[in-house]
Design an enzyme around this catalytic site. Sequence first.
Site, short mmCIF file in Angstrom:
data_model
loop_
_atom_site.label_atom_id
_atom_site.label_comp_id
_atom_site.label_asym_id
_atom_site.label_seq_id
_atom_site.Cartn_x
_atom_site.Cartn_y
_atom_site.Cartn_z
N SER A 73 65.45 48.95 16.21
CA SER A 73 65.78 50.19 15.54
C SER A 73 67.28 50.44 15.45
O SER A 73 67.70 51.28 14.66
CB SER A 73 65.12 51.36 16.28
OG SER A 73 65.65 51.48 17.59
N LYS A 128 74.90 55.13 18.14
CA LYS A 128 73.56 55.30 17.54
C LYS A 128 73.20 56.78 17.52
O LYS A 128 73.45 57.50 18.50
CB LYS A 128 72.55 54.49 18.37
CG LYS A 128 71.14 54.44 17.79
CD LYS A 128 70.25 53.52 18.64
CE LYS A 128 68.85 53.41 18.07
NZ LYS A 128 67.99 52.49 18.85
N SER A 135 65.34 46.73 20.52
CA SER A 135 66.14 47.35 19.45
C SER A 135 67.63 47.10 19.50
O SER A 135 68.33 47.46 18.56
CB SER A 135 65.89 48.85 19.43
OG SER A 135 64.69 49.10 18.77
N1 GLN Z 1 60.60 47.53 17.48
C1 GLN Z 1 60.11 48.16 18.67
C2 GLN Z 1 59.37 49.42 18.31
O1 GLN Z 1 59.25 49.71 17.16
C3 GLN Z 1 61.24 48.41 19.60
C4 GLN Z 1 61.97 49.65 19.30
C5 GLN Z 1 63.07 49.92 20.26
O2 GLN Z 1 63.45 49.06 21.06
N2 GLN Z 1 63.58 51.13 20.20
O3 GLN Z 1 58.89 50.12 19.17
#
Ligand code: GLN
Length: 474
Positions: free
Chosen positions: A148, A72, A172
Amino acid sequence: MKAAELTIQELRKAYQSSDLSPSEAIRSIAESIDEVDSDIGGYLSYDLDQALADAEKADLSLPLGGVPIAIKDLINVNGHPCGCASKLLTGAYTAPYDATIIRKLREAGAIPFGRTNMDEFAMGSTNQNSGIKPCVNPHDKSRVPGGSSGGSAAVVAANTAVAAIGTDTGGSIRQPAGLCGIVGLKPSYGRVSRYGLTAFASSLDQAGPMTKTVADSALLLEAMAGSCELDSTCLDRPVGSYTKALENTDLSGVKVGIPKEYFAFGLDPAIESEVRAGISRLEAAGAELVEVEMPHTEYAVATYYVLATAEASGNLARFDGVRYGNRAESEDLLGVYTKSRAQGFGSEVKRRILLGTYVLSSGYYDAYYHRAQKVRTLIRQDFEKAFEKVDVLASPVNPLPAFKVGENSDDPVANYLADIYTISANLAGVCGISVPCGATEVEGSSLPVGLQLVGPAFGEKELLRIAHAFETSV
Ligand code: GLN
């Protein structure tokens, strides 16, 4: 043989029988990326020469010897770009060191290969917030892959990577894994070092494996986990032999908790029936099902968005165009800061910095930030109480199938609510895994459904064992 279609275990067998060498595998993966990724957008870049140089030196006797892993774009890999899929950093920042997890993966023989797409600075659940380019779901290219870590999930699902690493602050890893039909593990807080991860919300972030099988997930976690003198929140607890634990697939004596709050209003009925069928498979493998209550679940999304944005507003203060990133022209220093940030950050990141600054401001700190910390404790206690009675919890990962690209793009709250089943595990610091569990037909597409299993803090060994028993029970 297309190397990217293999699991880690299969790739290792191919190396051992000399059907494939690490250099051939890397060339083959690069070909697969060139063939299909332009329609998916899972990768932001890859460095073939560097990976081939690493492959030349691969030690095949190591547990991950010669295995290429996609990373990532917020994890520092020495000499690789680390742009967090943002306009602010992309093209302006090359990592000068390896994150601890990358060092550990390399020590186990792995080769970091390719930077995967993501929501900018890991903020989002659709990958539509990438500041560089969109990424779509390989199962239906009109839909999002989740986020994400959407790129990491998409490249594994599209067979353009053997495995990938993602990060999970509120879901995410698990959420895109569920939407793309792969396995995604969020380790317990403190199981894996955060040193070298670009911080989003430091009390919630954890990196973890995104793989085709639970066995691959166990292999990667075994390599990544363990204490780190550069991250004081990473605990010095023994790393389990996760791969060995998988040998026992008998679930008799295992108690699986079914939290009724995770099957409530808002859950798509087709997902519910797939997940309930999956839970029956756990029962058939010997597990006992126990209904449990998690009464503070309804506050998790609000609590998370107060705490995560507060932490993000501090963590992202370092991106000022001076120390890091693309710098805007201005007559004075303040102008450089404000213009660099105004031009470099996307709208979701700005929204969160504003929200986070607001909840930390002196007049509102007690009303929002302090209160959210108290609710976080109540949520953690829900898990502690549940784990007095059961070994793991089972639930859906996502309340809805993957959104259409563009759907909800102007409705942040609809996206925030999609995290309802994953966020609590981060607030409580426990571990969770998403395992493929059937599919649902939506407008002519077959979309993956994920089963989430959540275990107590540092309960990865049993969590992976149960997940593996589930996966192999088909
Ligand atoms: N969808 C969540 C957010 O937008 C989680 C994001 C994540 O785990 N990095 O904060």
